[in-house]
Design an enzyme around this catalytic site. Sequence first.
Site, PDB file in Angstrom:
ATOM      1  N   HIS A  51      -2.619  -7.563   7.166  1.00  0.00           N
ATOM      2  CA  HIS A  51      -2.223  -6.229   6.671  1.00  0.00           C
ATOM      3  C   HIS A  51      -1.058  -6.420   5.715  1.00  0.00           C
ATOM      4  O   HIS A  51       0.101  -6.441   6.132  1.00  0.00           O
ATOM      5  CB  HIS A  51      -1.856  -5.332   7.857  1.00  0.00           C
ATOM      6  N   ASP A  95       2.903  -5.617   5.959  1.00  0.00           N
ATOM      7  CA  ASP A  95       2.628  -4.370   5.227  1.00  0.00           C
ATOM      8  C   ASP A  95       3.137  -4.430   3.787  1.00  0.00           C
ATOM      9  O   ASP A  95       2.396  -4.789   2.880  1.00  0.00           O
ATOM     10  CB  ASP A  95       3.232  -3.169   5.985  1.00  0.00           C
ATOM     11  N   ASP A  96       4.411  -4.088   3.564  1.00  0.00           N
ATOM     12  CA  ASP A  96       5.017  -4.085   2.221  1.00  0.00           C
ATOM     13  C   ASP A  96       6.383  -4.771   2.320  1.00  0.00           C
ATOM     14  O   ASP A  96       7.434  -4.104   2.287  1.00  0.00           O
ATOM     15  CB  ASP A  96       5.187  -2.640   1.731  1.00  0.00           C
ATOM     16  N   GLU A 149      -0.923   5.764  11.831  1.00  0.00           N
ATOM     17  CA  GLU A 149       0.429   5.381  11.380  1.00  0.00           C
ATOM     18  C   GLU A 149       1.268   6.657  11.398  1.00  0.00           C
ATOM     19  O   GLU A 149       2.152   6.811  12.225  1.00  0.00           O
ATOM     20  CB  GLU A 149       0.371   4.780   9.968  1.00  0.00           C
TER      21      GLU A 149
HETATM   22  N1  HPA Z   1       0.342   3.143   4.735  1.00  0.00           N
HETATM   23  C1  HPA Z   1      -0.455   3.744   3.873  1.00  0.00           C
HETATM   24  N2  HPA Z   1      -0.577   3.353   2.614  1.00  0.00           N
HETATM   25  C2  HPA Z   1       0.130   2.302   2.187  1.00  0.00           C
HETATM   26  C3  HPA Z   1       0.987   1.649   3.041  1.00  0.00           C
HETATM   27  C4  HPA Z   1       1.082   2.083   4.389  1.00  0.00           C
HETATM   28  O1  HPA Z   1       1.817   1.545   5.232  1.00  0.00           O
HETATM   29  N3  HPA Z   1       1.553   0.662   2.316  1.00  0.00           N
HETATM   30  C5  HPA Z   1       1.048   0.720   1.072  1.00  0.00           C
HETATM   31  N4  HPA Z   1       0.181   1.728   0.988  1.00  0.00           N
HETATM   32 ZN    ZN Z   2      -0.440  -0.659   5.040  1.00  0.00          ZN
END
Ligand code: HPA
Ligand code: ZN
Length: 339
Positions: free
Chosen positions: A17, A278-279, A200
């Site tokens: 992810h 994630d990011d 989320e």
């Molecule tokens: N959630 C949804 N969209 C996204 C995310 C996330 O954590 N990171 C980048 N796009």
């Molecule tokens: Zn994500």
Amino acid sequence: MNQLSQFIEGIPTAELHLHIEGTLEPELMISIGKRNKVALPYPDAESARKAYNFSDLQSFLNIYYRATAVLLTEEDFYDLTIAYLKKAASQNVRHVEIFFDPQSHTRRGVTFETVIKGIERAFVEANSTLTLSTKLIMCILRHLSEVEGLEVLEKALEWKQWIAGIGLDSAERGNPPEKFQHLFERAQREGFLTVAHAGEEGNAASIKKTLDTLHVSRIDHGVHCMEDNSLVDELVLRQIPLTVCPLSNVRLQVFKNMKQHNLKAMLHRGLCVTINSDDPAYFGGYIKDNYIEAAKALMLDRDDIIRLAQNSFIASSLSETHKKLYLNEIIRYAGHEYS
Ligand code: HPA
Ligand code: ZN
């Protein structure tokens, strides 16, 4: 560094992810912005980092989409991707399944070809110079329409040899999974692996609906599943992988702090939980930083770490043969170094 942190640093894992656009470190953003003469709201990397305070998913997405506007050329996508792959390999990541968001680029006039060729060039280089394998998952932006998503799915079909899967990301609230039912049916008919963000900012019902309408193989995040016991029973029974991102969840205020995170409870309930970043350029750490922060706050032990690392390969789309190789590597690592 304590012994568990050292153990975490060395253990082989997969990362499942990871948004490639979310690996754009402020320094690279500033330098690509200068190269392409794209103005940014930050004079330097330090002030960008200071501005990265998020109250929820949408407040992050606004900043994230703005920053991706510096990415224009094949070279930009190559630079972005190779920087992440080197970082991942240095953290003993053996396999990555990377998300990209083509719609966030094509709507700015950057062609699909530019994006995918830059990413693929970095993948080819990594496959011969680094000790990790790569797969690409194209995400559909859920705040846009299904028709727009289907247009980009057509592009993915042209580049099918480089794209392993289709995912669903962006704002969960107000964009339920059933909006993309036809698109996911089509993706599955075409033989793509399918995954989707759910649970989320959305609740357990959003996860249930995602499974029932989109029939995906993995749920990205999924932390809100714990609100519904029968859903958890189903996820445990079917061993549907949940790609959890602890630092992301704290920075986007899904949980107040890491001690409040339900990762350990999920793991001990028998869910197939994995840890991911994630990011990472926005949330304060790469995959092993996520492991270490979660381990410290939740008092995870060595067996928890081994299980999480095993799950990352089990949950991947690698062949059974490759999964076995990596699972054996974990056993050797855990046995030799620290028993
Ligand atoms: N959630 C949804 N969209 C996204 C995310 C996330 O954590 N990171 C980048 N796009
Ligand atoms: Zn994500």
